[in-house]
Design a protein around this motif. Structure first.
Motif, PDB file in Angstrom:
ATOM      1  N   TYR A 128      49.864 -59.701 -87.190  1.00  0.00           N
ATOM      2  CA  TYR A 128      48.472 -60.133 -87.524  1.00  0.00           C
ATOM      3  C   TYR A 128      47.975 -61.398 -86.955  1.00  0.00           C
ATOM      4  CZ  TYR A 128      48.522 -56.324 -90.793  1.00  0.00           C
ATOM      5  OH  TYR A 128      48.511 -55.069 -91.557  1.00  0.00           O
ATOM      6  N   SER A 129      48.997 -62.048 -86.318  1.00  0.00           N
ATOM      7  CA  SER A 129      48.429 -63.421 -85.397  1.00  0.00           C
ATOM      8  C   SER A 129      47.230 -63.037 -84.463  1.00  0.00           C
ATOM      9  CB  SER A 129      49.642 -64.092 -85.200  1.00  0.00           C
ATOM     10  OG  SER A 129      48.870 -65.460 -84.563  1.00  0.00           O
ATOM     11  N   ALA A 130      45.995 -63.654 -84.403  1.00  0.00           N
ATOM     12  CA  ALA A 130      45.258 -63.282 -83.411  1.00  0.00           C
ATOM     13  C   ALA A 130      45.827 -63.633 -81.810  1.00  0.00           C
ATOM     14  CB  ALA A 130      43.809 -63.987 -83.747  1.00  0.00           C
ATOM     15  N   GLU A 131      45.199 -63.019 -80.950  1.00  0.00           N
ATOM     16  CA  GLU A 131      45.601 -63.358 -79.508  1.00  0.00           C
ATOM     17  C   GLU A 131      44.537 -63.704 -78.797  1.00  0.00           C
ATOM     18  OE1 GLU A 131      48.784 -63.824 -78.858  1.00  0.00           O
ATOM     19  OE2 GLU A 131      49.457 -63.007 -80.347  1.00  0.00           O
ATOM     20  N   THR A 132      44.406 -64.471 -77.713  1.00  0.00           N
ATOM     21  CA  THR A 132      43.250 -64.641 -76.846  1.00  0.00           C
ATOM     22  C   THR A 132      43.753 -64.106 -75.570  1.00  0.00           C
ATOM     23  OG1 THR A 132      42.241 -66.416 -78.083  1.00  0.00           O
ATOM     24  CG2 THR A 132      41.756 -66.213 -75.919  1.00  0.00           C
ATOM     25  N   SER A 133      42.594 -63.184 -74.915  1.00  0.00           N
ATOM     26  CA  SER A 133      43.049 -62.593 -73.832  1.00  0.00           C
ATOM     27  C   SER A 133      44.452 -62.159 -73.631  1.00  0.00           C
ATOM     28  CB  SER A 133      42.935 -63.685 -72.573  1.00  0.00           C
ATOM     29  OG  SER A 133      42.799 -63.412 -71.245  1.00  0.00           O
ATOM     30  N   GLY A 134      45.020 -61.337 -74.742  1.00  0.00           N
ATOM     31  CA  GLY A 134      46.245 -60.949 -74.756  1.00  0.00           C
ATOM     32  C   GLY A 134      46.504 -59.683 -73.638  1.00  0.00           C
ATOM     33  N   HIS A 158      48.190 -42.571 -71.612  1.00  0.00           N
ATOM     34  CA  HIS A 158      47.364 -41.645 -72.243  1.00  0.00           C
ATOM     35  C   HIS A 158      46.387 -42.584 -73.160  1.00  0.00           C
ATOM     36  CE1 HIS A 158      51.138 -38.710 -72.165  1.00  0.00           C
ATOM     37  NE2 HIS A 158      50.171 -38.569 -71.127  1.00  0.00           N
ATOM     38  N   ALA A 159      46.551 -43.720 -73.380  1.00  0.00           N
ATOM     39  CA  ALA A 159      45.696 -44.519 -74.163  1.00  0.00           C
ATOM     40  C   ALA A 159      45.903 -45.823 -74.256  1.00  0.00           C
ATOM     41  CB  ALA A 159      45.996 -44.178 -75.640  1.00  0.00           C
ATOM     42  N   ALA A 160      45.126 -46.927 -74.320  1.00  0.00           N
ATOM     43  CA  ALA A 160      45.375 -48.240 -74.373  1.00  0.00           C
ATOM     44  C   ALA A 160      44.296 -49.022 -75.112  1.00  0.00           C
ATOM     45  CB  ALA A 160      45.534 -48.753 -72.932  1.00  0.00           C
ATOM     46  N   THR A 161      44.770 -50.361 -75.398  1.00  0.00           N
ATOM     47  CA  THR A 161      43.736 -50.988 -75.960  1.00  0.00           C
ATOM     48  C   THR A 161      44.240 -52.541 -75.515  1.00  0.00           C
ATOM     49  OG1 THR A 161      42.665 -52.220 -77.986  1.00  0.00           O
ATOM     50  CG2 THR A 161      45.133 -51.604 -77.968  1.00  0.00           C
ATOM     51  N   ASP A 162      43.193 -53.530 -75.428  1.00  0.00           N
ATOM     52  CA  ASP A 162      43.824 -55.053 -75.296  1.00  0.00           C
ATOM     53  C   ASP A 162      44.008 -55.658 -76.704  1.00  0.00           C
ATOM     54  OD1 ASP A 162      41.013 -55.091 -75.623  1.00  0.00           O
ATOM     55  OD2 ASP A 162      40.893 -57.202 -74.508  1.00  0.00           O
ATOM     56  N   VAL A 163      45.164 -56.662 -76.599  1.00  0.00           N
ATOM     57  CA  VAL A 163      45.413 -57.185 -77.789  1.00  0.00           C
ATOM     58  C   VAL A 163      44.638 -58.687 -77.928  1.00  0.00           C
ATOM     59  CG1 VAL A 163      47.345 -58.291 -79.188  1.00  0.00           C
ATOM     60  CG2 VAL A 163      47.671 -56.119 -77.968  1.00  0.00           C
ATOM     61  N   THR A 164      43.765 -58.576 -79.161  1.00  0.00           N
ATOM     62  CA  THR A 164      43.033 -60.010 -79.047  1.00  0.00           C
ATOM     63  C   THR A 164      43.056 -60.421 -80.581  1.00  0.00           C
ATOM     64  OG1 THR A 164      40.967 -58.444 -79.064  1.00  0.00           O
ATOM     65  CG2 THR A 164      41.779 -59.689 -77.062  1.00  0.00           C
ATOM     66  N   GLY A 165      41.809 -60.294 -81.239  1.00  0.00           N
ATOM     67  CA  GLY A 165      41.589 -60.906 -82.497  1.00  0.00           C
ATOM     68  C   GLY A 165      42.388 -60.380 -83.653  1.00  0.00           C
ATOM     69  N   PHE A 166      42.878 -59.167 -83.577  1.00  0.00           N
ATOM     70  CA  PHE A 166      43.292 -58.556 -84.869  1.00  0.00           C
ATOM     71  C   PHE A 166      44.709 -58.579 -84.795  1.00  0.00           C
ATOM     72  CE2 PHE A 166      39.066 -55.933 -84.293  1.00  0.00           C
ATOM     73  CZ  PHE A 166      38.513 -56.375 -85.511  1.00  0.00           C
ATOM     74  N   GLY A 167      45.373 -59.239 -83.753  1.00  0.00           N
ATOM     75  CA  GLY A 167      46.831 -59.298 -83.544  1.00  0.00           C
ATOM     76  C   GLY A 167      47.289 -57.872 -83.207  1.00  0.00           C
ATOM     77  N   ILE A 168      48.734 -57.776 -82.882  1.00  0.00           N
ATOM     78  CA  ILE A 168      49.410 -56.604 -82.407  1.00  0.00           C
ATOM     79  C   ILE A 168      49.159 -55.293 -83.389  1.00  0.00           C
ATOM     80  CG2 ILE A 168      51.431 -57.346 -82.952  1.00  0.00           C
ATOM     81  CD1 ILE A 168      51.086 -55.483 -79.763  1.00  0.00           C
ATOM     82  N   LEU A 169      49.397 -55.578 -84.414  1.00  0.00           N
ATOM     83  CA  LEU A 169      49.330 -54.563 -85.459  1.00  0.00           C
ATOM     84  C   LEU A 169      47.901 -53.880 -85.781  1.00  0.00           C
ATOM     85  CD1 LEU A 169      51.224 -52.544 -86.877  1.00  0.00           C
ATOM     86  CD2 LEU A 169      50.856 -54.207 -89.062  1.00  0.00           C
ATOM     87  N   GLY A 170      47.129 -54.857 -85.798  1.00  0.00           N
ATOM     88  CA  GLY A 170      45.729 -54.444 -86.153  1.00  0.00           C
ATOM     89  C   GLY A 170      45.100 -53.722 -84.822  1.00  0.00           C
TER      90      GLY A 170
END
Lengths: 285, 285
Positions: free
Chosen positions: B218-224, B163-175
């Motif tokens: 809030y820890s940033a991810e790269t290519s999450g 129904h919806a998605a995003t990729d987890v990168t610079g804002f961290g999982i919660l961002g």
């Protein structure tokens, strides 16, 4: 600056005869050396200039990336999705075609001279033979030229069935002419016989020992005009209609012959001194 | 590094359920501080990594821009043109949906720890409770994770009607969860109950006084990985099929409820320690 950067981005599409731009992404980095005050003063202006240029082009910024970097960086990515009859492939020049240039050359030098004047670097300015007012006028003229959209130049490419085009930027007029001649289907030469150059800038470069190699065709341009190859029966009509729309001269600068994929500027090239005075300070959209 | 940068670029399309990528532009700047030797060693590797990732994704680099800058910069722009049934709008989550995360968290910390080990900065490493081998293993696991394409995760989004998605990168999982919940058509909350984190990295952050705020999200991810909301009847099938394809765990980490557009991590959140060992060093394409 934002406007010019955006114009430089979308100009790549205009050079393909694409005059409807679907989407623009903005890439912007602020400088790690900015104070908060500097950042707050500079970035909104850059961003609104970029946005305003998109509006003028009939498109919008719909995304992008912002980051931090020692230097301010500014660029973007423009996209259009079109059917084949709505763009012009850049590889169809024919022997007998004429070469048209839609903006004068000399922007890089004009901007440099203005910087030296700001820096009060009179030693560098002296050999140019330009006084302070000349330098400011040259800078203003370059700014107007860099802000002018290639949109109309682009739509007329389709109307008058241009055979090939490129926009003149970092490699200078000869560099881009060479790139363009190399990608033609036929084995051709591009012969450049005239160079329209911003008022007094050619002489200034002469005075500096041709440091920028402007007349040799290697001085970089920012947001330069389109260089296009077009049927000789269409060239005058293209020039007349674009001149009427843009309010400044458009030049037939050379011709296409059968050859060996070489672009050259003839030794006795004619320099056209282009005065962009106050009356012409109308940004052509 | 080139592969991961490219993967990060195309992942934005994967997050829209787009698994066919038409075109990629590469943006690259070399460092003004590089010697010619350094440049010749580093840039070809970056460029071939970037290109290889494009090949793995079934696409190609067809243009872009190169420049010089104090820092090396690397990025790109990916484009696909698709009909509506070939992508997933990110705004259709429903109450009762489950939240799935397709890669573990902790890449930023793993990369930092490895840098500190390279720099022989033992003071910084001490509170993490990790020995040198742990740090290297964590870095290797993060690299594998960052190199893994979200392509299969993306095509399964369409198959199982996410129904919806995003990729987890610079804002961290919660961002990113917060960004996603704010753009939903319905007024919802996203409740995160589990956090899959690379082996020993959560403890390391605890030891450092939660400097990276990893467990706070809030820890940033790269290519999450992808964070997606999916019908509860489809979630297990999605997880099973992606796990079979990728060879590592995929996690249901929370749920969607009616609410007020807030994403939260529950206080008693369960940390899943994700060991990516040698056997799992297979890049999932």
């Amino acid at each position: 600056m934002g406007w010019i950067a955006c114009n430089n981005v979308i100009s790549d599409l205009y050079a393909m005869g694409v005059s409807r731009i679907d989407n623009v992404l903005m890439l912007l980095s602020t400088s790690t050396k900015f104070t908060t005050k500097q950042e707050d003063a500079v970035l909104p202006q850059i961003m609104s200039g970029f946005r305003d240029c998109c509006f003028a082009a009939g498109t919008q910024v719909r995304g992008g990336q912002t980051t931090r970097n020692p230097w301010v960086l500014l660029g973007g990515c423009a996209t259009s999705v079109l059917s084949k009859d709505n763009f012009v492939l850049p590889n169809g020049a024919k022997p007998g075609d004429l070469l048209i240039l839609t903006k004068p050359l000399g922007t890089q030098i004009a901007v440099n001279l203005n910087q030296w004047l700001d820096d009060e670097d009179t030693d560098k300015l002296k050999p140019t033979g330009m006084n302070d007012e000349d330098v400011r006028k040259g800078y203003d003229a370059a700014t107007v030229s860099m802000m002018t959209l290639n949109r109309k130049a682009s739509s007329l490419m389709r109307k008058y069935k241009a055979h090939a085009a490129t926009d003149v930027t970092g490699f200078g007029i000869l560099g881009h002419a060479q790139n363009l001649v190399e990608c033609q289907e036929e084995e051709l030469d591009f012969i450049i016989e005239k160079l329209p150059i911003l008022n007094k800038i050619a002489k200034a470069d002469d005075g500096m020992g041709r440091m920028f190699q402007l007349v040799k065709g290697y001085s970089a341009e920012t947001s330069g005009g389109l260089l296009l190859a077009i049927d000789p029966n269409e060239a005058d009509k293209y020039v007349a209609e674009l001149k009427a729309a843009n309010g400044h001269d458009i030049w037939i600068i050379g011709k296409v012959t059968s050859g060996s994929r070489k672009a050259t500027i003839i030794p006795e090239v004619k320099i056209i001194d282009v005065a962009l005075d106050e009356n012409e300070k109308i940004i052509s959209l």
